[in-house]
Design a protein around this motif. Sequence first.
Motif, PDB file in Angstrom:
ATOM      1  N   ALA A 254       0.853  -1.187   0.000  1.00 16.97           N
ATOM      2  CA  ALA A 254       0.000   0.000   0.000  1.00 16.97           C
ATOM      3  C   ALA A 254       0.893   1.244   0.000  1.00 16.97           C
ATOM      4  O   ALA A 254       1.973   1.247   0.592  1.00 16.97           O
ATOM      5  CB  ALA A 254      -0.924   0.004   1.216  1.00 16.97           C
ATOM      6  N   LEU A 255       0.438   2.284  -0.671  1.00 16.98           N
ATOM      7  CA  LEU A 255       1.269   3.490  -0.821  1.00 16.98           C
ATOM      8  C   LEU A 255       1.760   4.044   0.510  1.00 16.98           C
ATOM      9  O   LEU A 255       2.896   4.507   0.610  1.00 16.98           O
ATOM     10  CB  LEU A 255       0.481   4.563  -1.575  1.00 16.98           C
ATOM     11  N   VAL A 256       0.924   4.002   1.510  1.00 19.99           N
ATOM     12  CA  VAL A 256       1.280   4.594   2.793  1.00 19.99           C
ATOM     13  C   VAL A 256       2.467   3.870   3.450  1.00 19.99           C
ATOM     14  O   VAL A 256       3.213   4.468   4.211  1.00 19.99           O
ATOM     15  CB  VAL A 256       0.049   4.639   3.733  1.00 19.99           C
ATOM     16  N   PHE A 257       2.668   2.593   3.121  1.00 19.84           N
ATOM     17  CA  PHE A 257       3.768   1.827   3.707  1.00 19.84           C
ATOM     18  C   PHE A 257       5.001   1.785   2.811  1.00 19.84           C
ATOM     19  O   PHE A 257       6.095   1.527   3.297  1.00 19.84           O
ATOM     20  CB  PHE A 257       3.307   0.402   4.030  1.00 19.84           C
ATOM     21  N   GLY A 258       4.831   1.989   1.516  1.00 15.87           N
ATOM     22  CA  GLY A 258       5.959   2.039   0.599  1.00 15.87           C
ATOM     23  C   GLY A 258       6.817   0.787   0.603  1.00 15.87           C
ATOM     24  O   GLY A 258       8.040   0.878   0.502  1.00 15.87           O
ATOM     25  N   GLY A 259       6.210  -0.385   0.749  1.00 16.24           N
ATOM     26  CA  GLY A 259       6.958  -1.626   0.732  1.00 16.24           C
ATOM     27  C   GLY A 259       7.558  -2.013   2.068  1.00 16.24           C
ATOM     28  O   GLY A 259       8.211  -3.049   2.185  1.00 16.24           O
TER      29      GLY A 259
ATOM     30  N   TYR B  40     -10.784  -0.456   0.114  1.00 19.24           N
ATOM     31  CA  TYR B  40      -9.836  -1.380  -0.500  1.00 19.24           C
ATOM     32  C   TYR B  40      -8.531  -1.411   0.264  1.00 19.24           C
ATOM     33  O   TYR B  40      -7.961  -0.385   0.607  1.00 19.24           O
ATOM     34  CB  TYR B  40      -9.576  -0.949  -1.946  1.00 19.24           C
ATOM     35  N   MET B  41      -8.072  -2.626   0.548  1.00 17.17           N
ATOM     36  CA  MET B  41      -6.763  -2.809   1.153  1.00 17.17           C
ATOM     37  C   MET B  41      -5.931  -3.583   0.140  1.00 17.17           C
ATOM     38  O   MET B  41      -6.292  -4.699  -0.233  1.00 17.17           O
ATOM     39  CB  MET B  41      -6.883  -3.593   2.459  1.00 17.17           C
ATOM     40  N   ALA B  42      -4.863  -2.995  -0.313  1.00 13.16           N
ATOM     41  CA  ALA B  42      -4.029  -3.634  -1.338  1.00 13.16           C
ATOM     42  C   ALA B  42      -3.606  -5.026  -0.896  1.00 13.16           C
ATOM     43  O   ALA B  42      -3.282  -5.238   0.259  1.00 13.16           O
ATOM     44  CB  ALA B  42      -2.796  -2.773  -1.598  1.00 13.16           C
ATOM     45  N   PRO B  43      -3.635  -6.000  -1.836  1.00 12.74           N
ATOM     46  CA  PRO B  43      -3.248  -7.356  -1.465  1.00 12.74           C
ATOM     47  C   PRO B  43      -1.794  -7.429  -1.037  1.00 12.74           C
ATOM     48  O   PRO B  43      -0.964  -6.654  -1.489  1.00 12.74           O
ATOM     49  CB  PRO B  43      -3.503  -8.164  -2.733  1.00 12.74           C
ATOM     50  N   ASN B  44      -1.523  -8.372  -0.188  1.00 17.88           N
ATOM     51  CA  ASN B  44      -0.190  -8.589   0.324  1.00 17.88           C
ATOM     52  C   ASN B  44       0.159 -10.058   0.117  1.00 17.88           C
ATOM     53  O   ASN B  44      -0.680 -10.839  -0.330  1.00 17.88           O
ATOM     54  CB  ASN B  44      -0.165  -8.222   1.812  1.00 17.88           C
ATOM     55  N   SER B  45       1.344 -10.466   0.460  1.00 20.29           N
ATOM     56  CA  SER B  45       1.747 -11.854   0.237  1.00 20.29           C
ATOM     57  C   SER B  45       0.847 -12.834   0.967  1.00 20.29           C
ATOM     58  O   SER B  45       0.634 -13.949   0.501  1.00 20.29           O
ATOM     59  CB  SER B  45       3.201 -12.056   0.667  1.00 20.29           C
TER      60      SER B  45
END
Length: 179
Positions: free
Chosen positions: A123-128, A158-163
């Motif tokens: 997610a953009l707020v975490f930047g990876g 919406y919460m961007a998918p993660n691993s």
Amino acid sequence: METIMPASALSSAQPTPAGPQRLDPKRFDTASRRRLSAPGLRAFLVISDLWGLTEAQRRLALGLPSRSTYHHWAKAVREHRDITLDVDVLLRISAVLGVHQALGVLFAGEHDQVAWLRGPHQALVFGGRPPLDLITSGTQDGILTVRRFLDAARGGFYMAPNSIDQGFRLYQDGDIVFS
């Protein structure tokens, strides 16, 4: 022409015609803070254990009190003695409690909750970076950002998918069973 209101009217939680609601200053008085401090810090310590936070990470989440102050607080609340934390520390503890609650709503198990906190997020707020990096950045804004993100996800945004979401499969009509 502006209306002048008595001071007693300003402490109510009623909206004024000219502006936003005003908070009751009694919410921040010493007695209220003393009532909330020990139980709040005890809950923070339990959550910190669950998340596997180091002492340094705990202190950063609390606003970086000195080591001796942190240990004094922790010892006092473990012995069920009263302490009085300042508003900044209580706000940080409240945000951590909110993050913990939101994770409990979004993820079924504690393992998944901690994995989400510790894993990189796109997610953009975490930047990876892992959300835990923001919580332990030492700033109120970092903790509150994670709290707001999770509150939005709980609310259906919406919460961007993660691993952790890699194996997720959308439900199909055939998956729904009527009894």
